[in-house]
Design an enzyme around this catalytic site. Structure first.
Site, PDB file in Angstrom:
ATOM      1  N   LEU A 280       7.270 -11.590  -2.741  1.00  0.00           N
ATOM      2  CA  LEU A 280       8.315 -11.069  -1.855  1.00  0.00           C
ATOM      3  C   LEU A 280       7.844  -9.852  -1.068  1.00  0.00           C
ATOM      4  O   LEU A 280       8.339  -9.576   0.018  1.00  0.00           O
ATOM      5  CB  LEU A 280       9.556 -10.702  -2.665  1.00  0.00           C
ATOM      6  CG  LEU A 280      10.261 -11.854  -3.388  1.00  0.00           C
ATOM      7  CD1 LEU A 280      11.408 -11.316  -4.240  1.00  0.00           C
ATOM      8  CD2 LEU A 280      10.781 -12.875  -2.390  1.00  0.00           C
ATOM      9  N   GLY A 283       3.760  -2.957  -2.343  1.00  0.00           N
ATOM     10  CA  GLY A 283       3.921  -1.542  -2.044  1.00  0.00           C
ATOM     11  C   GLY A 283       2.965  -0.723  -2.880  1.00  0.00           C
ATOM     12  O   GLY A 283       2.093  -1.271  -3.573  1.00  0.00           O
ATOM     13  N   GLY A 284       3.124   0.608  -2.837  1.00  0.00           N
ATOM     14  CA  GLY A 284       2.256   1.480  -3.617  1.00  0.00           C
ATOM     15  C   GLY A 284       2.405   1.271  -5.107  1.00  0.00           C
ATOM     16  O   GLY A 284       1.504   1.564  -5.885  1.00  0.00           O
ATOM     17  N   GLY A 286       2.927  -1.731  -6.595  1.00  0.00           N
ATOM     18  CA  GLY A 286       2.467  -3.041  -7.042  1.00  0.00           C
ATOM     19  C   GLY A 286       3.097  -4.122  -6.181  1.00  0.00           C
ATOM     20  O   GLY A 286       3.172  -3.986  -4.965  1.00  0.00           O
ATOM     21  N   LYS A 303       9.348  -7.231 -10.639  1.00  0.00           N
ATOM     22  CA  LYS A 303       8.530  -6.144 -10.094  1.00  0.00           C
ATOM     23  C   LYS A 303       7.352  -5.932 -11.041  1.00  0.00           C
ATOM     24  O   LYS A 303       7.526  -5.603 -12.207  1.00  0.00           O
ATOM     25  CB  LYS A 303       9.387  -4.889  -9.987  1.00  0.00           C
ATOM     26  CG  LYS A 303       8.659  -3.651  -9.505  1.00  0.00           C
ATOM     27  CD  LYS A 303       9.664  -2.517  -9.418  1.00  0.00           C
ATOM     28  CE  LYS A 303       9.008  -1.196  -9.096  1.00  0.00           C
ATOM     29  NZ  LYS A 303       9.993  -0.101  -9.094  1.00  0.00           N
ATOM     30  N   ASP A 399      13.464   8.832  -4.106  1.00  0.00           N
ATOM     31  CA  ASP A 399      12.729   7.934  -3.203  1.00  0.00           C
ATOM     32  C   ASP A 399      13.694   7.101  -2.369  1.00  0.00           C
ATOM     33  O   ASP A 399      13.584   5.873  -2.301  1.00  0.00           O
ATOM     34  CB  ASP A 399      11.788   7.032  -4.001  1.00  0.00           C
ATOM     35  CG  ASP A 399      10.640   6.486  -3.149  1.00  0.00           C
ATOM     36  OD1 ASP A 399      10.427   7.027  -2.039  1.00  0.00           O
ATOM     37  OD2 ASP A 399       9.967   5.541  -3.583  1.00  0.00           O
TER      38      ASP A 399
END
Length: 604
Positions: A280, A283-284, A286, A303, A399
């Site tokens: 999908l 990112g930083g 994984g 994730k 974040d």
């Protein structure tokens, strides 16, 4: 509406003495159809997020609630409530009874694992509900716990369904027992024969079962190893490789969350071996994969974080502990987790529409209309108010950005990725001084002190407001190939009286001018350089709900920003480590130019 009377004996058997899931309820419903669409968790298997509070639900319930949900205005995590068409109780009271001899209120714990008896009577003529509760073996107290007037004629007209419902949580589970039940129309319910009720299981039953299963597993493992050695070194190597493929890591801190641990093997098969076809996004932290579980049959998002990820074991634990207990319609729901060697895996509800980032910045997809954007903004603001003020502890997300806003099948925004979150008690402060987050969304004070606060979340939310409205990243490339700060660009247009020209051009003129003006001004106000001068999220919600006049930005504020042009020569927002000091331009309002300039210099 006819009168009815009921009495029942129940017990709630939680895993822990002081922590439980959401509880159970006795209900009367006009139709079974409303139950077929019900949700678990705070909705107790009775209603869902769309019909909760809707008159068409036509359901009456007596809730035995063991989880305090701020969204449903629960008074505590141990109360009895009377509900009609909504799980926001018409009337609620702490669980207990009044002693007939002394008249003193005696408190009871719903999760004590001890049986209790409840009496509920409805007088159809007087339209009065009477509710009483007592420990099993204590005669019905003369003074009821709760008595109120409720007209149930709309709830039940000709046919009614009567029964019980319960809901368990994603992290902490509980079992709910109804040991005996008596129900009657137009007359008192027959008394229950206490001596005939079945016995509850002992508190050690679950532990004993687990021990037995563990012993069986150890025995079988020993047999398999011995058989492999006997057959030969070749087969032994194959067995070892197969076991190694699905081996997992287990530590003491995971004990309270064991029932929500997924096996690596199940996740491996669900994602087809973490195939690129199921990917999908990356990112930083994984990668995220779509998966389909076999049992229960459902779509999930997995994730997967590697050992060299910026998010390590500490952040992984933070996400499991924090989001696993949070309950809000605009937060992603954590279903469980898994650990294997250097891999950390979290399992979420699958969000069909992906991240908001994709809808804002993809030039090929369908344009997200303004009404949806405003709805998403309000939803995210509501979730931050819950995290900062309404939950039992303070949660700083750290974040907040468009890529961490996921959209469900109804395009509702849900805040996710709690890997950097910090949790602490109200009236306390976060103890971390490590700067973490994403370039462009970091508040200027983090570069000086490094200590996050709810106001640093507010700053990131302000940048998010500008990004959603303008359709541009916090730091973007203009038509002259220059790097431009979004907040500075919006301020310049505000100074020139052309702030509406910053609205995402893909919207054309199809937007609400008043709402856009509020959001842009709020974005500037939330990114004020002095953290204590930024609005709290409750104030932000008042602006968004039109309960407060739109914020005004003073001339001194505009003057300062126009003087604070910063050059970002050689700056790369993707490659610069988050731990480096960051030069930031923020917005200000209502201070003198001198004070503003001093604050701005400290920020830089």
């Amino acid at each position: 509406m006819r009168s009815f009377s009921t009495t029942f004996v129940f017990a709630i058997f939680g895993q822990y003495d002081d922590l439980s899931s959401d509880g159970m309820a006795f209900f009367v419903s006009t139709s079974k159809e409303v139950l077929s669409a019900a949700l678990p968790g705070q909705y107790l298997g009775l209603l869902n997020d769309t019909n909760n509070g809707n008159h068409s639900a036509r359901i009456f319930a007596v809730e035995l609630d063991t989880f305090q949900d701020a969204e449903l205005q629960d008074i505590s995590n141990n109360h009895v409530g009377v509900d009609v068409d909504s799980l926001v109780s018409r009337q609620a009271f702490p669980t207990g009874y009044y002693d007939d001899d002394t008249g003193v209120f005696q408190g009871l714990s719903l999760i004590s694992r001890k049986p209790m008896q409840v009496w509920v009577d409805y007088d159809g003529t007087a339209m009065e509900i009477t509710l009483t509760i007592a420990p099993l073996g204590v005669a019905r107290p003369k003074k009821p716990l709760l008595q109120t007037i409720i007209d149930l004629s709309d709830v039940v007209q000709s046919t009614a369904y009567v029964g019980f419902s319960s809901a368990t949580g994603s992290i902490v589970s509980a079992r709910h027992f109804v040991l005996g039940w008596s129900f009657a129309l137009d007359e008192p319910a027959l008394a229950l024969n206490i001596s005939m009720l079945p016995a509850l299981p002992s508190a050690s039953t679950k532990l004993s079962a687990r021990t037995l299963i563990s012993n069986i597993a150890i025995t079988w493992l020993a047999l398999v190893v011995m058989l492999a050695l006997a057959i030969g070194i070749g087969i032994w190597i194959c067995v070892r490789q197969q076991c190694h493929k699905y081996s997992e890591v287990r530590e003491d801190w995971e004990v309270p969350f064991g029932s929500n641990r997924f096996s690596y093997k199940d996740l491996f098969h669900a994602t087809k071996g973490f195939s690129d076809k199921n990917l999908l996004g990356r990112g930083g932290f994984g990668s995220v994969y779509k998966g389909v579980l076999r049992e229960p049959k459902m779509e999930v998002a997995v994730k997967r974080m590697s050992h060299n990820s910026r998010q390590g074991v500490k952040e992984f634990i933070a996400e499991v502990v924090s989001i696993g207990r949070l309950r809000h319609r605009n937060l992603t729901q954590l279903l469980g987790y898994c650990r294997r060697k250097d891999e950390l895996l979290l399992v979420y509800d699958y969000m069909k529409n992906g991240s908001l980032n994709k809808h804002l910045h993809s030039r090929n997809g369908q344009v997200l209309c303004w009404s949806k954007r405003y709805s998403i903004i309000k939803g995210v603001a509501s979730s931050l108010l819950y995290l900062h003020e309404d939950w039992e502890q303070v949660v700083i997300h750290r974040d907040i950005k468009a890529s961490n806003m996921l959209l469900d099948n109804k395009m509702n925004g849900r805040l996710g990725d709690f890997g950097l979150a910090r949790i602490y008690d109200h009236e306390a402060t976060a103890e971390t001084t490590h700067v973490a987050g994403t370039m462009g969304y970091l508040a200027p004070e983090l570069a000086r002190a490094g200590r996050p606060t709810p106001f640093s979340d507010v700053y990131a939310f302000g940048m998010f407001l500008l990004e959603v409205t303008c359709g541009r990243k916090p730091i973007f490339i203009d038509e002259h190939n220059n790097r431009v700060l979004l907040v500075e660009w919006v301020l310049e247009h505000h100074h020139n009286g052309s702030m509406l020209d910053t609205v995402d051009p893909r919207l054309g003129q199809e937007f609400n001018t008043e709402e856009v003006t509020i959001v842009l001004k709020l974005g500037l106000l939330c990114t004020y350089p002095s953290p204590n001068a930024r609005p709290i999220m409750r104030k932000v919600m008042q602006y968004l709900d039109h309960d407060q006049s739109p914020p005004n930005l003073s001339p001194s504020y505009i003057s300062y920003i126009m003087m604070a042009q910063l050059q970002y020569e050689g700056f790369d927002s993707h490659n610069m480590p988050c731990s480096q000091p960051i030069a930031s331009v923020a917005t200000v309002s209502g201070e003198s130019s001198a004070t503003i300039l001093r604050e701005g210099r400290r920020s830089v």
